[in-house]
Scaffold this motif. Structure first.
Motif, PDB file in Angstrom:
ATOM      1  N   THR A 475      24.513  -4.426  19.863  1.00  0.00           N
ATOM      2  CA  THR A 475      23.153  -3.915  20.030  1.00  0.00           C
ATOM      3  C   THR A 475      22.255  -5.050  20.494  1.00  0.00           C
ATOM      4  O   THR A 475      22.579  -6.237  20.340  1.00  0.00           O
ATOM      5  N   MET A 476      21.092  -4.654  21.018  1.00  0.00           N
ATOM      6  CA  MET A 476      20.147  -5.642  21.539  1.00  0.00           C
ATOM      7  C   MET A 476      18.732  -5.187  21.227  1.00  0.00           C
ATOM      8  O   MET A 476      18.418  -4.001  21.335  1.00  0.00           O
ATOM      9  N   SER A 477      17.883  -6.119  20.824  1.00  0.00           N
ATOM     10  CA  SER A 477      16.499  -5.782  20.514  1.00  0.00           C
ATOM     11  C   SER A 477      15.624  -6.980  20.850  1.00  0.00           C
ATOM     12  O   SER A 477      16.108  -8.089  21.085  1.00  0.00           O
ATOM     13  N   VAL A 478      14.296  -6.726  20.865  1.00  0.00           N
ATOM     14  CA  VAL A 478      13.347  -7.787  21.180  1.00  0.00           C
ATOM     15  C   VAL A 478      12.219  -7.750  20.158  1.00  0.00           C
ATOM     16  O   VAL A 478      11.817  -6.676  19.688  1.00  0.00           O
ATOM     17  N   SER A 479      11.731  -8.924  19.800  1.00  0.00           N
ATOM     18  CA  SER A 479      10.566  -9.066  18.937  1.00  0.00           C
ATOM     19  C   SER A 479       9.609 -10.012  19.646  1.00  0.00           C
ATOM     20  O   SER A 479       9.961 -11.169  19.919  1.00  0.00           O
ATOM     21  N   SER A 480       8.392  -9.497  19.956  1.00  0.00           N
ATOM     22  CA  SER A 480       7.504 -10.317  20.772  1.00  0.00           C
ATOM     23  C   SER A 480       6.073  -9.836  20.647  1.00  0.00           C
ATOM     24  O   SER A 480       5.812  -8.673  20.316  1.00  0.00           O
ATOM     25  N   GLU A 481       5.130 -10.745  20.903  1.00  0.00           N
ATOM     26  CA  GLU A 481       3.719 -10.444  21.009  1.00  0.00           C
ATOM     27  C   GLU A 481       3.170 -11.224  22.185  1.00  0.00           C
ATOM     28  O   GLU A 481       3.686 -12.284  22.556  1.00  0.00           O
ATOM     29  N   LEU A 482       2.090 -10.711  22.770  1.00  0.00           N
ATOM     30  CA  LEU A 482       1.479 -11.400  23.900  1.00  0.00           C
ATOM     31  C   LEU A 482       1.004 -12.790  23.496  1.00  0.00           C
ATOM     32  O   LEU A 482       0.391 -12.972  22.435  1.00  0.00           O
ATOM     33  N   ASN A 483       1.357 -13.770  24.333  1.00  0.00           N
ATOM     34  CA  ASN A 483       0.966 -15.168  24.135  1.00  0.00           C
ATOM     35  C   ASN A 483       1.535 -15.768  22.848  1.00  0.00           C
ATOM     36  O   ASN A 483       1.023 -16.786  22.370  1.00  0.00           O
ATOM     37  N   ALA A 484       2.560 -15.142  22.301  1.00  0.00           N
ATOM     38  CA  ALA A 484       3.160 -15.664  21.071  1.00  0.00           C
ATOM     39  C   ALA A 484       4.663 -15.834  21.203  1.00  0.00           C
ATOM     40  O   ALA A 484       5.353 -15.990  20.196  1.00  0.00           O
ATOM     41  N   GLY A 485       5.202 -15.787  22.408  1.00  0.00           N
ATOM     42  CA  GLY A 485       6.622 -15.977  22.591  1.00  0.00           C
ATOM     43  C   GLY A 485       7.433 -14.715  22.339  1.00  0.00           C
ATOM     44  O   GLY A 485       6.902 -13.674  21.941  1.00  0.00           O
ATOM     45  N   SER A 486       8.733 -14.827  22.599  1.00  0.00           N
ATOM     46  CA  SER A 486       9.635 -13.684  22.446  1.00  0.00           C
ATOM     47  C   SER A 486      10.928 -14.140  21.797  1.00  0.00           C
ATOM     48  O   SER A 486      11.331 -15.306  21.916  1.00  0.00           O
ATOM     49  N   THR A 487      11.582 -13.205  21.102  1.00  0.00           N
ATOM     50  CA  THR A 487      12.899 -13.452  20.523  1.00  0.00           C
ATOM     51  C   THR A 487      13.791 -12.269  20.839  1.00  0.00           C
ATOM     52  O   THR A 487      13.515 -11.137  20.412  1.00  0.00           O
ATOM     53  N   PHE A 488      14.829 -12.493  21.610  1.00  0.00           N
ATOM     54  CA  PHE A 488      15.816 -11.467  21.924  1.00  0.00           C
ATOM     55  C   PHE A 488      16.995 -11.642  20.967  1.00  0.00           C
ATOM     56  O   PHE A 488      17.542 -12.746  20.833  1.00  0.00           O
ATOM     57  N   THR A 489      17.353 -10.567  20.289  1.00  0.00           N
ATOM     58  CA  THR A 489      18.432 -10.596  19.291  1.00  0.00           C
ATOM     59  C   THR A 489      19.594  -9.763  19.798  1.00  0.00           C
ATOM     60  O   THR A 489      19.421  -8.587  20.153  1.00  0.00           O
ATOM     61  N   ILE A 490      20.773 -10.376  19.814  1.00  0.00           N
ATOM     62  CA  ILE A 490      21.994  -9.698  20.269  1.00  0.00           C
ATOM     63  C   ILE A 490      22.981  -9.705  19.105  1.00  0.00           C
ATOM     64  O   ILE A 490      23.275 -10.748  18.519  1.00  0.00           O
ATOM     65  N   THR A 491      23.511  -8.535  18.787  1.00  0.00           N
ATOM     66  CA  THR A 491      24.517  -8.400  17.735  1.00  0.00           C
ATOM     67  C   THR A 491      25.823  -7.952  18.373  1.00  0.00           C
ATOM     68  O   THR A 491      25.879  -6.902  19.002  1.00  0.00           O
ATOM     69  N   LEU A 492      26.881  -8.756  18.208  1.00  0.00           N
ATOM     70  CA  LEU A 492      28.178  -8.469  18.817  1.00  0.00           C
ATOM     71  C   LEU A 492      29.269  -8.560  17.761  1.00  0.00           C
ATOM     72  O   LEU A 492      29.158  -9.344  16.811  1.00  0.00           O
ATOM     73  N   PRO A 493      30.345  -7.774  17.932  1.00  0.00           N
ATOM     74  CA  PRO A 493      31.475  -7.916  17.008  1.00  0.00           C
ATOM     75  C   PRO A 493      32.097  -9.311  17.103  1.00  0.00           C
ATOM     76  O   PRO A 493      32.195  -9.879  18.202  1.00  0.00           O
TER      77      PRO A 493
END
Length: 505
Positions: A475-493
């Motif tokens: 699965t893949m998801s993102v956590s981010s806010e404007l002007n506060a950076g981003s974090t992309f999270t990848i979950t793999l077996p």
């Protein structure tokens, strides 16, 4: 079973449990109370018997003292004297003990006071009788005995003692009745409670059997439904796989077929550009006739007024066409790459992810230096997966992190990972421009982009990355806010194989 039926059954189970708890509580409390009461009643019955025995003991000592005194007067024998002294010595302790025992009864306290007064008088008479004997005046002693016998002292002692015995007999009967009643109530409560417990146990057994039967029926229906569901899922999966393959073939064919007319358009656009040049040179040669100056050189265009504006509009239109053609070519190429990747079979292998990511970072070192960004690679767990797919995933995400940093702010990109329950969780975070919360899902759609469009791209990268992640069973998801950076999270077996593959629906 419906939800309403389940709620009703749960309600009755709770009610039965509460009723059983109440019954047991009442039985326990009642039994404890009645047992204690029966014990107290029995104790009072025993106390009554002890008081009655003590009264008889006191009377016996008084009579023994009288008998031994008379025997001593008649025979002057020392044995009678000793027996008399022992009897007199035992009277006062016996009276004290009796006084203590009847302290709970006001009537008996009154009687024992009168009895004590009479006994005190008789003890005084005994003392005078013994003194006369010791003084050698036996006749005076015998006269005193006859006087005591003719008086009422001994009769008074006997009457008071008998009255106390009768009172104790009355108390004995009353307390015996109370004790019997307490024992009867305790036995009745125990019997009724046992009967209620048996009834509740029977109801519980009936409910349990009924619940077990309903559960067995539900399990049977569930097994049948599951069997049908498996067949239906297999059928739908096959249909979906076939549809997906058909879509991929269709996309490949359409993309391939679109390229042919696009090539023609590109060719005719080039010819149109050359033809436009010829036309405007011809117009220039017809409209520009120098009066005294040198003629125009071959191929030189000199236009004025409306003709010049027309030439500029023509060139601008051709530029838009060529730009659109180039964009269409890039999109078609991207679609063809996606369809080829969708048909490619993954080859799982064990990969040292940290070394793997550091190699990708080294290939992007030039872009990182230009963006004034530092990339930190923390310890990462090793996994078994497809190397090419992972390279595309991490390359795209790291490249995006570098591309969308904030201008004028030193970039910091951090790659970290951990394992949990058989899965590896990777996070690629940055301190870049960030993504608006409304665009968190939009960025994963094909040909969709978010934010300011100041960087080259077709809006395919993240959609392609998510498709690859899903094919790898993750699965893949993102956590981010404007002007506060981003974090992309990848979950793999941690260990991928064909059975963990997820169909992208």
């Amino acid at each position: 079973m419906t939800a309403e039926a389940q709620r009703r059954r749960a309600f009755w189970h709770i009610l039965l449990f509460a009723a059983g708890l109440v019954v047991l509580t009442v039985i326990s409390a009642g039994s404890v109370y009645l047992v204690n009461k029966a014990r107290d009643d029995s104790k009072w019955v025993l106390h009554t018997i002890e008081v009655e025995n003590q009264v008889n003991t006191l009377l016996l000592e008084v009579r023994r003292a009288e008998s031994s005194a008379r025997g001593f007067l008649l025979t002057q024998g020392p044995d009678f004297q000793a027996d008399h002294e022992r009897a007199v010595a035992a009277i006062v302790p016996a009276l004290d003990k009796l006084t203590r025992q009847i302290g709970d009864s006001p009537a008996q306290r009154d009687s024992v006071e009168k009895l004590s007064a009479a006994i005190e008088v008789r003890l005084g008479q005994f003392a005078r009788e013994m003194d006369f004997v010791k003084q050698g005046r036996p006749d005076d002693a015998k006269a005193l005995v006859r006087e005591a016998a003719a008086g009422t002292t001994t009769t008074t002692i006997t009457n008071f003692a008998n009255a106390m015995i009768r009172e104790e007999e009355r108390l004995f009967r009353q307390r015996s009745v109370n004790a019997d009643r307490s024992q009867t109530l305790a036995a009745s409560l125990t019997g009724i409670g046992s009967g209620l417990v048996v009834v509740l146990a029977l109801i519980s057994i009936w409910l349990l059997r009924r619940s077990a039967r309903i559960r067995d029926e539900a399990e049977t229906r569930l097994r049948d439904a599951y069997a049908n569901l498996e067949a239906l899922v297999d059928e739908r999966t096959a249909d979906l796989r076939e549809a997906n393959n058909e879509i991929q073939r269709f996309a490949y064919i359409v993309s391939h077929d679109l390229r042919s007319p696009l090539v023609n358009i590109m060719g005719f656009t080039s010819e149109l550009e050359e033809l436009g040049g010829d036309i405007f040179r011809r117009v220039s040669s017809l409209t520009h006739v120098p009066a005294d100056g040198p003629p125009l050189a071959s191929g030189e265009i000199a236009l004025e007024g409306p003709d010049k504006q027309l030439s500029e509009d023509f060139s601008e239109a051709l530029g838009f066409i060529k730009s659109s053609i180039a964009k269409m070519d890039r999109l078609i190429s991207a679609i063809l790459n996606l369809t080829r990747e969708g048909r490619r079979e993954f080859q799982p292998e064990k990969i040292d992810i940290r070394e793997f990511v550091e190699a990708i970072v080294s290939t992007l070192a030039h872009q990182a230096v230009e963006a004034q960004a530092e990339i930190h690679v923390e310890p990462l767990p090793d996994i078994v997966s497809d190397r090419l797919a992972l390279e595309q995933i991490f390359s795209n995400l790291i490249d995006n992190a570098i591309k969308y940093l904030k201008n004028g702010v030193p970039g910091e990109i951090r790659i970290r990972g951990r394992t949990k329950l058989g899965y590896a969780i990777f996070e690629i975070s940055d301190n870049g421009r960030g993504i608006d919360a409304r665009d968190h899902q939009r960025i994963f759609d094909l040909f969709r982009r978010a934010g300011t469009q100041d960087k080259p791209g077709q809006g395919i990268g993240l959609a392609h990355v998510r498709a690859l992640v899903r094919r790898l069973g993750g699965t893949m998801s993102v956590s981010s806010e404007l002007n506060a950076g981003s974090t992309f999270t990848i979950t793999l077996p941690v260990a991928w194989n064909a059975s963990t593959r997820k169909t992208d629906r």
